[in-house]
Design an enzyme around this catalytic site. Structure first.
Site, PDB file in Angstrom:
ATOM      1  N   THR A 134     -31.685 -14.527  -4.482  1.00  0.00           N
ATOM      2  CA  THR A 134     -33.020 -14.587  -5.088  1.00  0.00           C
ATOM      3  C   THR A 134     -33.592 -15.995  -4.934  1.00  0.00           C
ATOM      4  OG1 THR A 134     -32.457 -12.878  -6.674  1.00  0.00           O
ATOM      5  CG2 THR A 134     -34.235 -14.377  -7.316  1.00  0.00           C
ATOM      6  N   THR A 164     -35.701 -19.618  -1.025  1.00  0.00           N
ATOM      7  CA  THR A 164     -34.902 -19.767   0.193  1.00  0.00           C
ATOM      8  C   THR A 164     -34.308 -18.418   0.599  1.00  0.00           C
ATOM      9  OG1 THR A 164     -34.275 -21.940  -0.717  1.00  0.00           O
ATOM     10  CG2 THR A 164     -33.166 -21.231   1.308  1.00  0.00           C
ATOM     11  N   ASP A 200     -27.230 -16.664  -0.702  1.00  0.00           N
ATOM     12  CA  ASP A 200     -28.105 -16.985  -1.829  1.00  0.00           C
ATOM     13  C   ASP A 200     -28.433 -18.475  -1.808  1.00  0.00           C
ATOM     14  OD1 ASP A 200     -29.554 -16.683  -4.170  1.00  0.00           O
ATOM     15  OD2 ASP A 200     -27.894 -15.844  -5.342  1.00  0.00           O
ATOM     16  N   ALA A 232     -29.363 -22.092  -4.242  1.00  0.00           N
ATOM     17  CA  ALA A 232     -28.753 -22.751  -5.402  1.00  0.00           C
ATOM     18  C   ALA A 232     -29.701 -23.831  -5.898  1.00  0.00           C
ATOM     19  CB  ALA A 232     -27.409 -23.364  -5.034  1.00  0.00           C
ATOM     20  N   GLY A 235     -29.726 -20.106 -11.082  1.00  0.00           N
ATOM     21  CA  GLY A 235     -30.431 -19.445 -12.178  1.00  0.00           C
ATOM     22  C   GLY A 235     -31.783 -20.033 -12.505  1.00  0.00           C
ATOM     23  N   GLY A 236     -32.257 -20.950 -11.634  1.00  0.00           N
ATOM     24  CA  GLY A 236     -33.610 -21.473 -11.814  1.00  0.00           C
ATOM     25  C   GLY A 236     -34.629 -20.348 -11.807  1.00  0.00           C
ATOM     26  N   GLU A 253     -26.823 -12.351  -9.781  1.00  0.00           N
ATOM     27  CA  GLU A 253     -26.371 -13.193  -8.660  1.00  0.00           C
ATOM     28  C   GLU A 253     -24.876 -13.463  -8.751  1.00  0.00           C
ATOM     29  OE1 GLU A 253     -30.327 -15.828  -7.589  1.00  0.00           O
ATOM     30  OE2 GLU A 253     -28.929 -16.620  -9.057  1.00  0.00           O
TER      31      GLU A 253
END
Ligand code: A5P
Length: 235
Positions: free
Chosen positions: A30, A33, A90, A92, A104-105, A112
Site C-alpha cells: 500500500t 510507491t 511493499d 516503508a 503504517g503511514g 500489510e
C-alpha cells in the site's frame, strides 16, 4: 537527479520485472510507491508477458486499484494460496541498517503485516529518504488498536516512556477508522529503543492488534537513489 515520483514508479516497475514471475502469488503493498507494483502487474498481464499471477491486496486503496486494473485478487484464506505468498512487495516509512522497518503511514499496517509475515520473501521498495540510522528518529510508530482499549493503551504507552496520539482524519471529523474498523495511535519514544523488543512490548498490550514495527521478517531491499540508480540489497 530524479524526482521522487519518478523514483517510486521506477522502483515498482523494476520490482515486478525482476521478482514477479508466471504463476506466483503476490502480496500487493500500500502507498505511493507500492501502487506502481499493482500498476505494473496489471500492465504485464494485459500485454501477456506475465501470466497466472494471484494477488492479495493489503488495503482498500490497493484493492480498488487492482480491481480497476484487472489484477485477479484472492485472500490469504483462499485454498489456492494455502495461507502463504511467494512474495510481498511493499513500501516503508523508515528502514534501519538491520532491515527493521516502520510501516503504517498509510494506516494499512495490520493487513500489510499479515501479508508480509506470510510471505516466503518480503521485498521493500523505498526511495533513500526512508533510510534511517535509528527507527523512531523521524517517524512515529503507528499502532492499530480496538476502540475499547484507547485510554488503557495510551496509559500503558506512557508507562513505557512514550506518548501516543490518536490519528485524526483529514477531511473527515474525528479519528481515522482503518480498513478493518479500528483506530490508530502514533506512538513516539524520546529514548532509543530495541526494535524487536518494542514490537513484542507493544503487541503484548491488551487491545493492541499490531504495530507498524516490522522486525521479525527481514526484507530484501530495493532502494531508489537520488541519482536514479536502484540499489538491491539481499538480506
Ligand atoms: C502504508 O500503511 C504504509 O506502510 C506504506 O507502505 C508506507 O507508508 C510507505 O508509503 P509511501 O510509499 O507512500 O511512502
Amino acid at each position: 537527479v530524479s524526482n521522487v515520483a519518478d523514483v517510486k514508479k521506477a522502483l515498482g516497475t523494476a520490482a515486478v520485472d525482476r521478482f514477479v514471475h508466471d504463476g506466483m502469488s503476490v502480496g500487493l503493498g500500500t502507498g505511493t510507491t507500492a501502487v506502481w507494483v499493482t500498476r505494473r502487474i496489471a500492465e504485464r498481464l494485459r500485454e501477456g508477458s506475465l501470466q497466472s499471477v494471484r494477488a492479495v491486496a493489503t488495503s482498500l486503496q490497493t484493492e480498488l486499484e487492482a480491481r480497476t486494473a484487472g489484477v485477479p485478487l484472492f485472500t490469504l484464506n483462499d485454498a489456492a494460496l494455502g495461507g502463504e505468498l511467494d512474495i510481498t512487495i511493499d513500501g516503508a516509512d523508515e528502514i534501519d541498517p538491520a532491515g527493521n522497518l516502520i510501516k503504517g503511514g498509510g494506516g494499512a499496517l495490520l493487513r500489510e503485516k499479515v501479508a508480509a509475515y506470510a510471505s516466503r520473501r518480503l521485498l521493500i521498495i523505498a526511495d533513500e529518504s526512508k533510510l534511517s540510522q535509528r527507527l523512531g528518529a523521524s517517524f512515529a510508530i503507528p499502532v492499530e488498536i480496538v476502540l475499547d482499549a484507547l485510554r488503557p493503551v495510551v496509559r500503558r504507552v506512557q508507562e513505557m516512556g512514550g506518548s501516543a496520539v490518536l490519528r485524526e482524519g483529514a477531511r473527515k471529523a474525528g479519528p481515522v477508522v482503518t480498513d478493518l474498523g479500528n483506530l490508530l495511535l502514533d506512538v513516539t519514544f524520546k529514548d532509543p529503543f530495541d526494535p524487536p523488543a518494542m514490537e513484542d512490548g507493544l503487541k503484548s498490550i491488551p487491545g493492541v492488534l499490531e504495530s507498524g514495527l516490522f522486525t521479525k521478517k527481514k526484507p530484501d531491499l530495493l532502494i531508489g537513489l537520488r541519482d536514479g540508480r536502484l540499489d538491491y540489497r539481499e538480506r
